[in-house]
Design a protein around this motif. Structure first.
Motif, PDB file in Angstrom:
ATOM      1  N   CYS A 222       3.354  -0.443  -3.499  1.00  0.00           N
ATOM      2  CA  CYS A 222       2.368  -0.131  -2.473  1.00  0.00           C
ATOM      3  C   CYS A 222       2.278  -1.276  -1.473  1.00  0.00           C
ATOM      4  CB  CYS A 222       1.015   0.100  -3.132  1.00  0.00           C
ATOM      5  SG  CYS A 222      -0.200   0.803  -2.030  1.00  0.00           S
ATOM      6  N   ASN A 223       2.311  -0.952  -0.172  1.00  0.00           N
ATOM      7  CA  ASN A 223       2.077  -1.964   0.854  1.00  0.00           C
ATOM      8  C   ASN A 223       1.555  -1.312   2.122  1.00  0.00           C
ATOM      9  OD1 ASN A 223       4.548  -0.864   1.718  1.00  0.00           O
ATOM     10  ND2 ASN A 223       5.129  -2.772   2.700  1.00  0.00           N
ATOM     11  N   GLN A 224       1.167  -2.134   3.071  1.00  0.00           N
ATOM     12  CA  GLN A 224       0.607  -1.634   4.323  1.00  0.00           C
ATOM     13  C   GLN A 224       1.689  -0.940   5.149  1.00  0.00           C
ATOM     14  OE1 GLN A 224      -1.071  -5.148   6.105  1.00  0.00           O
ATOM     15  NE2 GLN A 224      -3.051  -4.822   5.138  1.00  0.00           N
ATOM     16  N   HIS A 225       1.306   0.183   5.751  1.00  0.00           N
ATOM     17  CA  HIS A 225       2.187   0.933   6.639  1.00  0.00           C
ATOM     18  C   HIS A 225       1.486   1.110   7.977  1.00  0.00           C
ATOM     19  CE1 HIS A 225       4.337   1.889   2.990  1.00  0.00           C
ATOM     20  NE2 HIS A 225       5.236   2.581   3.658  1.00  0.00           N
ATOM     21  N   VAL A 226       2.250   0.987   9.044  1.00  0.00           N
ATOM     22  CA  VAL A 226       1.735   1.210  10.393  1.00  0.00           C
ATOM     23  C   VAL A 226       2.013   2.660  10.773  1.00  0.00           C
ATOM     24  CG1 VAL A 226       1.990   0.621  12.832  1.00  0.00           C
ATOM     25  CG2 VAL A 226       2.083  -1.174  11.108  1.00  0.00           C
TER      26      VAL A 226
END
Length: 121
Positions: free
Chosen positions: A20-24
Motif C-alpha cells: 500500500c502506498n500513496q497514489h495521485v
C-alpha cells in the motif's frame, strides 16, 4: 512441462502480498470528467470522479489496484510519501502476550504474567 510453468507464472501475481502506498489521481490536462477506481489498504474498493480542469487528490491504495475507468485523467503511485496527506505506512501489529516487547512470547513474558497473578493487596 512448459505449459505448467506458464500456468504457474500466470497465477504468481495472485499470491503476492499487496503493498500500500500513496497514489495521485488527477485530471490535470483532462478535457472531460474522469472516473477512477482503487482498492484501499484494508481491501475496500472505492469509485469516484474528478471534473476536467486540473484537480488532483492523493489516496492510499494497493499497488496495481488504481485505475482510470473512463475519461482522460491519470493515476500513478508515488515513490515517496507526500507529507501533507495521510500516511499509508501501516504500523506493525503488536504481539499479544509479549509483555517485555522483544517480539517473542516466551518464558520472560510468562514469568511477568505470573508475577502479577493472584490476589490484590
Amino acid at each position: 512441462m512448459k505449459s505448467l510453468l506458464i500456468s504457474l507464472l500466470f497465477l504468481l501475481p495472485f499470491y503476492t502480498v499487496a503493498q500500500c502506498n500513496q497514489h495521485v489521481f488527477s485530471s490535470v490536462g483532462a478535457e472531460k470528467w474522469t472516473n477512477f477506481q482503487y482498492q484501499d489498504c484494508d481491501g475496500w474498493n472505492h469509485y469516484f470522479g474528478l471534473p476536467a480542469g486540473g484537480y488532483t487528490i492523493i489516496f492510499c491504495a494497493d499497488i496495481g489496484t488504481a485505475f482510470v475507468l473512463n475519461g482522460d485523467g491519470f493515476v500513478f503511485p508515488l515513490a515517496n510519501e507526500h507529507p501533507n496527506y495521510a500516511s499509508c505506512i501501516q504500523p506493525e501489529t503488536e504481539c499479544e502476550g509479549d509483555f517485555d516487547g522483544d517480539g517473542i512470547v516466551g518464558t520472560e513474558d510468562l514469568l511477568t504474567f505470573l508475577s502479577n497473578y493472584g490476589m490484590c493487596e
